[in-house]
Each structure stands twice: as C-alpha cells, then as structure tokens.
Motif scaffolding. Structure first.
Motif, PDB file in Angstrom:
ATOM      1  N   MET A   1      14.576 -33.251  -8.650  1.00 27.78           N
ATOM      2  CA  MET A   1      15.710 -32.681  -9.339  1.00 27.78           C
ATOM      3  C   MET A   1      15.666 -31.160  -9.182  1.00 27.78           C
ATOM      4  N   ASN A   2      16.809 -30.574  -8.903  1.00 29.42           N
ATOM      5  CA  ASN A   2      16.891 -29.126  -8.749  1.00 29.42           C
ATOM      6  C   ASN A   2      17.253 -28.496 -10.083  1.00 29.42           C
ATOM      7  N   GLU A   3      16.421 -27.586 -10.516  1.00 21.30           N
ATOM      8  CA  GLU A   3      16.675 -26.841 -11.744  1.00 21.30           C
ATOM      9  C   GLU A   3      16.507 -25.364 -11.441  1.00 21.30           C
ATOM     10  N   THR A   4      17.253 -24.548 -12.145  1.00 20.92           N
ATOM     11  CA  THR A   4      17.127 -23.109 -11.981  1.00 20.92           C
ATOM     12  C   THR A   4      16.265 -22.588 -13.123  1.00 20.92           C
ATOM     13  N   LEU A   5      15.047 -22.170 -12.803  1.00 23.36           N
ATOM     14  CA  LEU A   5      14.155 -21.592 -13.795  1.00 23.36           C
ATOM     15  C   LEU A   5      14.314 -20.075 -13.789  1.00 23.36           C
ATOM     16  N   VAL A   6      14.394 -19.487 -14.971  1.00 26.36           N
ATOM     17  CA  VAL A   6      14.555 -18.039 -15.092  1.00 26.36           C
ATOM     18  C   VAL A   6      13.527 -17.492 -16.073  1.00 26.36           C
ATOM     19  N   THR A   7      13.211 -16.237 -15.898  1.00 23.16           N
ATOM     20  CA  THR A   7      12.397 -15.503 -16.853  1.00 23.16           C
ATOM     21  C   THR A   7      13.196 -14.269 -17.247  1.00 23.16           C
ATOM     22  N   LEU A   8      13.470 -14.151 -18.532  1.00 22.06           N
ATOM     23  CA  LEU A   8      14.281 -13.050 -19.051  1.00 22.06           C
ATOM     24  C   LEU A   8      13.442 -12.167 -19.970  1.00 22.06           C
ATOM     25  N   VAL A   9      13.672 -10.875 -19.894  1.00 19.16           N
ATOM     26  CA  VAL A   9      13.006  -9.912 -20.767  1.00 19.16           C
ATOM     27  C   VAL A   9      14.087  -9.205 -21.556  1.00 19.16           C
ATOM     28  N   GLY A  10      13.985  -9.239 -22.881  1.00 17.30           N
ATOM     29  CA  GLY A  10      15.010  -8.620 -23.712  1.00 17.30           C
ATOM     30  C   GLY A  10      14.617  -8.635 -25.179  1.00 17.30           C
ATOM     31  N   ASN A  11      15.625  -8.771 -26.039  1.00 12.13           N
ATOM     32  CA  ASN A  11      15.402  -8.730 -27.492  1.00 12.13           C
ATOM     33  C   ASN A  11      16.126  -9.866 -28.196  1.00 12.13           C
ATOM     34  N   ALA A  12      15.527 -10.354 -29.274  1.00 10.29           N
ATOM     35  CA  ALA A  12      16.187 -11.355 -30.111  1.00 10.29           C
ATOM     36  C   ALA A  12      17.385 -10.678 -30.774  1.00 10.29           C
ATOM     37  N   ALA A  13      18.575 -11.205 -30.522  1.00 12.13           N
ATOM     38  CA  ALA A  13      19.795 -10.591 -31.052  1.00 12.13           C
ATOM     39  C   ALA A  13      20.198 -11.202 -32.390  1.00 12.13           C
ATOM     40  N   THR A  14      19.748 -12.415 -32.677  1.00 18.77           N
ATOM     41  CA  THR A  14      20.042 -13.066 -33.955  1.00 18.77           C
ATOM     42  C   THR A  14      18.761 -13.695 -34.490  1.00 18.77           C
ATOM     43  N   ALA A  15      18.816 -14.083 -35.745  1.00 18.20           N
ATOM     44  CA  ALA A  15      17.693 -14.806 -36.336  1.00 18.20           C
ATOM     45  C   ALA A  15      17.609 -16.187 -35.697  1.00 18.20           C
ATOM     46  N   VAL A  16      16.419 -16.755 -35.689  1.00 20.52           N
ATOM     47  CA  VAL A  16      16.228 -18.105 -35.163  1.00 20.52           C
ATOM     48  C   VAL A  16      16.807 -19.095 -36.166  1.00 20.52           C
ATOM     49  N   ASP A  17      17.691 -19.965 -35.682  1.00 25.53           N
ATOM     50  CA  ASP A  17      18.305 -21.012 -36.504  1.00 25.53           C
ATOM     51  C   ASP A  17      17.525 -22.298 -36.228  1.00 25.53           C
ATOM     52  N   PHE A  18      16.695 -22.728 -37.184  1.00 26.30           N
ATOM     53  CA  PHE A  18      15.851 -23.913 -37.018  1.00 26.30           C
ATOM     54  C   PHE A  18      16.423 -25.070 -37.815  1.00 26.30           C
ATOM     55  N   ARG A  19      16.445 -26.243 -37.182  1.00 23.10           N
ATOM     56  CA  ARG A  19      16.908 -27.456 -37.857  1.00 23.10           C
ATOM     57  C   ARG A  19      16.000 -28.610 -37.496  1.00 23.10           C
ATOM     58  N   GLU A  20      15.767 -29.452 -38.482  1.00 23.59           N
ATOM     59  CA  GLU A  20      14.991 -30.673 -38.250  1.00 23.59           C
ATOM     60  C   GLU A  20      15.960 -31.747 -37.782  1.00 23.59           C
ATOM     61  N   THR A  21      15.618 -32.456 -36.699  1.00 25.99           N
ATOM     62  CA  THR A  21      16.460 -33.525 -36.176  1.00 25.99           C
ATOM     63  C   THR A  21      15.656 -34.823 -36.163  1.00 25.99           C
ATOM     64  N   ALA A  22      16.305 -35.924 -35.815  1.00 22.14           N
ATOM     65  CA  ALA A  22      15.632 -37.218 -35.773  1.00 22.14           C
ATOM     66  C   ALA A  22      14.518 -37.244 -34.734  1.00 22.14           C
ATOM     67  N   THR A  23      14.624 -36.452 -33.682  1.00 17.57           N
ATOM     68  CA  THR A  23      13.609 -36.434 -32.623  1.00 17.57           C
ATOM     69  C   THR A  23      12.640 -35.267 -32.746  1.00 17.57           C
ATOM     70  N   ARG A  59      11.088 -29.305 -30.590  1.00 19.43           N
ATOM     71  CA  ARG A  59       9.807 -29.751 -31.121  1.00 19.43           C
ATOM     72  C   ARG A  59       8.912 -28.590 -31.550  1.00 19.43           C
ATOM     73  N   THR A  60       7.678 -28.552 -31.055  1.00 19.16           N
ATOM     74  CA  THR A  60       6.694 -27.563 -31.500  1.00 19.16           C
ATOM     75  C   THR A  60       7.132 -26.138 -31.188  1.00 19.16           C
ATOM     76  N   LEU A  61       7.685 -25.916 -30.005  1.00 12.34           N
ATOM     77  CA  LEU A  61       8.149 -24.576 -29.652  1.00 12.34           C
ATOM     78  C   LEU A  61       9.206 -24.104 -30.648  1.00 12.34           C
ATOM     79  N   ALA A  62      10.100 -24.993 -31.040  1.00 10.07           N
ATOM     80  CA  ALA A  62      11.151 -24.640 -31.999  1.00 10.07           C
ATOM     81  C   ALA A  62      10.555 -24.206 -33.331  1.00 10.07           C
ATOM     82  N   ALA A  63       9.616 -24.974 -33.843  1.00  9.36           N
ATOM     83  CA  ALA A  63       8.987 -24.647 -35.124  1.00  9.36           C
ATOM     84  C   ALA A  63       8.219 -23.327 -35.037  1.00  9.36           C
ATOM     85  N   ASN A  64       7.501 -23.113 -33.935  1.00  8.87           N
ATOM     86  CA  ASN A  64       6.745 -21.868 -33.779  1.00  8.87           C
ATOM     87  C   ASN A  64       7.655 -20.660 -33.636  1.00  8.87           C
ATOM     88  N   LEU A  65       8.800 -20.823 -32.959  1.00  9.99           N
ATOM     89  CA  LEU A  65       9.772 -19.727 -32.862  1.00  9.99           C
ATOM     90  C   LEU A  65      10.279 -19.332 -34.241  1.00  9.99           C
TER      91      LEU A  65
END
Length: 153
Positions: A1-23, A59-65
């Motif tokens: 599968m072809n995916e475009t991977l990027v690495t971006l350097v910048g700043n968080a412009a908004t607060a992280v919006d975290f939600r718990e989902t079924a998965t 998942r874990t990345l979301a909670a840690n963010l």
C-alpha cells in the motif's frame, strides 16, 4: 500500500481534544507550520505563509498527547498525510490531516522531561498483585511499575 509519510515541525495551534471511543482513545488538535527563510537583502529571518493541519491520533498516543501537549508548544509530528475535500455552504474546501504515528516536543527550542506511562498488561497486573516491596523475586522495574500503579489507583 502506498502511503505518504510526512514529518512536520511547528506549534500546537489548539488544545488537544481527547475523547474516549469504543475502540480506545482518540485525540485531535490543529498544528501550525510556518517556514522561515533568510532574507539576504534585509539580513533578517522572514516568516512564510503558515499552513494548518489537523493531527489525529489513537489509543495510547492519543491519551499521552492529551496529558503532554499545550497550545503554543513546539512539536515534531510524524505520520500519514491525508487530504480530503468537502462541500460546506456550497463551497468546496480542502482539508489536510495527519494521522500521527509519533509526536514529540521539538528539543531544538526547549527542554523536556520524559515520563514513561505505566502499561496495563494482563501479565504485569497479575505479577504486580503478588509483588511486595520486600519481594526478592521482583525486579527493580517490576517494583517501579507496582509503585506507579499504586500511585495511579
């Protein structure tokens, strides 16, 4: 599968919006990337046009963010680039999203103190119930995990 991977350097412009989902957890935030170029004529750094991305994580990345990132903090985001078009109010709009694989603070612009998040795995939970502070069979890491889990409880 072809995916475009990027690495971006910048700043968080908004607060992280975290939600718990079924998965598991889901988090998103807006990310601002402003290129800087050296202007030889003026002998100054000049900011280019700011691009905004919506960064999604799961998942874990979301909670840690959610527990680690605040508005304005410098970040490095690595993930899959997703471009989507939608029609809103009769106009076609293009949105650029990044499904994050990894996110970290940009240490070229400051310092950070890493804290490992306790993992809740079945075999660790079973073992930690048997481990006491004086248990000679427990490794230092297991004693540390038991202490971390007790602090969370």
């Amino acid at each position: 599968m072809n995916e475009t991977l990027v690495t971006l350097v910048g700043n968080a412009a908004t607060a992280v919006d975290f939600r718990e989902t079924a998965t598991g957890g889901m988090a998103r935030f807006r990310f601002a990337v402003t290129p800087r170029r050296w202007d030889r004529e003026k002998q100054l750094w000049a900011d280019g046009r700011t691009s905004f991305y919506t960064v999604w994580s799961w998942r874990t990345l979301a909670a840690n963010l959610a527990g680690s990132v605040s508005v304005g903090e410098p970040l490095v985001v690595h993930g899959r680039l997703k471009v989507r078009e939608e029609e809103q109010a009769g106009q076609r709009r293009t949105f650029v999203d990044v499904e994050a694989v990894a996110v970290g603070h940009d240490l070229s612009r400051g310092t950070a103190a890493f804290r490992r998040a306790p993992r809740m795995e079945p075999h660790l939970t079973e073992r930690s119930e048997r481990v006491t502070d004086g248990d000679a069979a427990a490794s230092p890491r297991e004693r540390e995990e038991v202490g971390a889990m007790a602090a969370v409880s």
